[in-house]
Motif scaffolding. Structure first.
Motif, PDB file in Angstrom:
ATOM      1  N   THR A   1       1.076  -1.420  -0.091  1.00 36.37           N
ATOM      2  CA  THR A   1      -0.165   0.055   0.097  1.00 36.37           C
ATOM      3  C   THR A   1       0.592   1.144   0.337  1.00 36.37           C
ATOM      4  O   THR A   1       0.364   2.193  -1.096  1.00 36.37           O
ATOM      5  CB  THR A   1      -1.142  -0.193   0.869  1.00 36.37           C
ATOM      6  OG1 THR A   1      -1.893  -0.930   1.396  1.00 36.37           O
ATOM      7  CG2 THR A   1      -1.907   1.414   0.945  1.00 36.37           C
ATOM      8  N   ASP A   2       1.859   1.500   0.726  1.00 37.02           N
ATOM      9  CA  ASP A   2       3.066   2.132   1.010  1.00 37.02           C
ATOM     10  C   ASP A   2       4.029   2.579  -0.738  1.00 37.02           C
ATOM     11  O   ASP A   2       3.784   3.995  -0.718  1.00 37.02           O
ATOM     12  CB  ASP A   2       3.800   2.452   2.221  1.00 37.02           C
ATOM     13  CG  ASP A   2       2.440   2.579   3.197  1.00 37.02           C
ATOM     14  OD1 ASP A   2       1.961   3.000   3.765  1.00 37.02           O
ATOM     15  OD2 ASP A   2       2.867   2.442   4.714  1.00 37.02           O
ATOM     16  N   VAL A   3       4.174   1.118  -0.647  1.00 34.83           N
ATOM     17  CA  VAL A   3       5.112   1.595  -2.027  1.00 34.83           C
ATOM     18  C   VAL A   3       4.740   1.944  -3.359  1.00 34.83           C
ATOM     19  O   VAL A   3       5.156   3.010  -3.831  1.00 34.83           O
ATOM     20  CB  VAL A   3       6.153   0.269  -2.058  1.00 34.83           C
ATOM     21  CG1 VAL A   3       6.632   0.169  -3.471  1.00 34.83           C
ATOM     22  CG2 VAL A   3       7.311   0.208  -0.911  1.00 34.83           C
ATOM     23  N   TYR A   4       3.047   1.551  -3.836  1.00 36.56           N
ATOM     24  CA  TYR A   4       2.679   1.564  -4.810  1.00 36.56           C
ATOM     25  C   TYR A   4       1.278   2.969  -4.720  1.00 36.56           C
ATOM     26  O   TYR A   4       0.809   3.275  -5.568  1.00 36.56           O
ATOM     27  CB  TYR A   4       1.724   0.250  -5.407  1.00 36.56           C
ATOM     28  CG  TYR A   4       2.777  -0.485  -5.575  1.00 36.56           C
ATOM     29  CD1 TYR A   4       2.814  -0.458  -7.485  1.00 36.56           C
ATOM     30  CD2 TYR A   4       3.297  -1.773  -5.050  1.00 36.56           C
ATOM     31  CE1 TYR A   4       4.065  -1.204  -7.745  1.00 36.56           C
ATOM     32  CE2 TYR A   4       4.118  -2.532  -5.356  1.00 36.56           C
ATOM     33  CZ  TYR A   4       4.589  -2.143  -6.609  1.00 36.56           C
ATOM     34  OH  TYR A   4       5.910  -3.699  -7.495  1.00 36.56           O
ATOM     35  N   GLY A   5       1.269   3.270  -3.056  1.00 34.74           N
ATOM     36  CA  GLY A   5       0.916   4.355  -3.219  1.00 34.74           C
ATOM     37  C   GLY A   5      -1.261   4.629  -3.880  1.00 34.74           C
ATOM     38  O   GLY A   5      -1.471   4.670  -3.877  1.00 34.74           O
ATOM     39  N   LEU A   6      -0.959   3.045  -2.455  1.00 32.29           N
ATOM     40  CA  LEU A   6      -2.447   2.777  -2.813  1.00 32.29           C
ATOM     41  C   LEU A   6      -3.442   3.668  -2.252  1.00 32.29           C
ATOM     42  O   LEU A   6      -4.851   3.952  -2.623  1.00 32.29           O
ATOM     43  CB  LEU A   6      -3.055   1.314  -2.337  1.00 32.29           C
ATOM     44  CG  LEU A   6      -1.551   0.371  -3.506  1.00 32.29           C
ATOM     45  CD1 LEU A   6      -1.497  -1.168  -3.219  1.00 32.29           C
ATOM     46  CD2 LEU A   6      -2.369   0.283  -4.744  1.00 32.29           C
TER      47      LEU A   6
END
Length: 281
Positions: A264-269
């Motif tokens: 969620t954080d790395v891909y800006g979900l």
């Protein structure tokens, strides 16, 4: 950084050798191994996404509570690791909704991520995306665009994209070479190859693609003392047991050499979901 939380006897390569009816007769090791991983991540200040089986959550609720309390992301890997090709729509809905409920009740958080057992979303099982949306999921990481005997959709997108059903799909990373995709996402490839080669391939992906990278593995891969299953075919035995004793050391290097976070954080979900919400409203 992602972990597919299943025990050594639940892998797809063993499904013809071990019946789910016999799982409770075998030593349960996934709880201790997952706790070891949480300790390892804490040492390196890494937060990860744990795609957990509902079956494991029922057997090891304290592990689920711990990973949530320490800031990791809880996601679903289905209930009992049944590949999608063996489920119809009703069976899939029952499997995943059961898993989602167990995980949410145990972890006390909303579960919005899903990874199909053995990356088994393909051209024959695309119908799962509509059901995932109906069940309240926002993203999936269930496709691996390579050729493989158990899974693989080599012609499908290699990077994050939004499906027509509204689900965000995040494929396992690959390198493109001579019009062929090569798997670099983790698992058996990572244990088989020397660490320097895996690092070079990950560096190559990051430099050439300008995309986030995600890595996957399983708790049993750091467990060289796990019981050996007898009478396995060589194509199942070798990739499962190769270099188990070296895996933790390689992971330590991996955690040191790169920066890691949750899906969620790395891909800006969260940001993507908010943008879609504002667009619709």
């Amino acid at each position: 950084m992602t972990v597919d939380v299943e025990d050594y006897f639940q892998v797809s390569a063993f499904e013809k050798s071990i019946s789910p009816n016999d799982w409770t007769k075998l030593p349960l090791r996934v709880g201790d191994n997952t706790n070891r991983l949480i300790d390892l991540f804490a040492e390196h200040n890494v937060k990860a996404t744990f795609f957990c089986l509902g079956w494991v959550a029922e057997k090891c609720p304290s592990v689920i509570k711990r990973l949530v309390s320490e800031g990791h992301e809880l996601a679903s890997h289905g209930y009992d690791h049944t590949r999608l090709g063996f489920l119809d729509k009703k069976g899939f809905a029952q499997d995943v909704s059961r898993s989602k409920k167990v995980l949410e009740d145990t972890g006390g958080v909303k579960v919005v991520g899903y990874r199909a057992p053995s990356f088994s979303i393909n051209e024959h099982t695309q119908w799962v995306y509509e059901l995932l949306s109906e069940l309240g999921f926002t993203y999936s990481s269930s496709t691996y665009p390579i050729e493989h005997d158990l899974y693989g959709v080599p012609d499908w997108p290699r990077f994050i994209h939004t499906r027509p059903e509204g689900i965000i799909e995040i494929p396992i990373p690959t390198l493109r070479n001579n019009n062929t995709n090569k798997g670099i996402g983790g698992g058996g490839y990572f244990r088989l190859f020397p660490y320097w080669l895996s690092k070079r391939r990950i560096d190559g992906f990051l430099e050439s693609e300008n995309q986030p990278y995600n890595f996957y593995f399983h708790p049993w891969e750091i467990d060289s003392k796990q019981p050996r299953i007898k009478k396995l075919p060589i194509k199942s035995r070798f990739p499962h047991y190769v270099n188990l004793s070296k895996m933790e050391g390689k992971l330590r290097s991996l955690l040191t050499d790169f920066e890691w976070g949750t899906m969620t954080d790395v891909y800006g979900l969260k940001e993507q979901a908010q943008c879609r919400k504002e667009f619709v409203s």
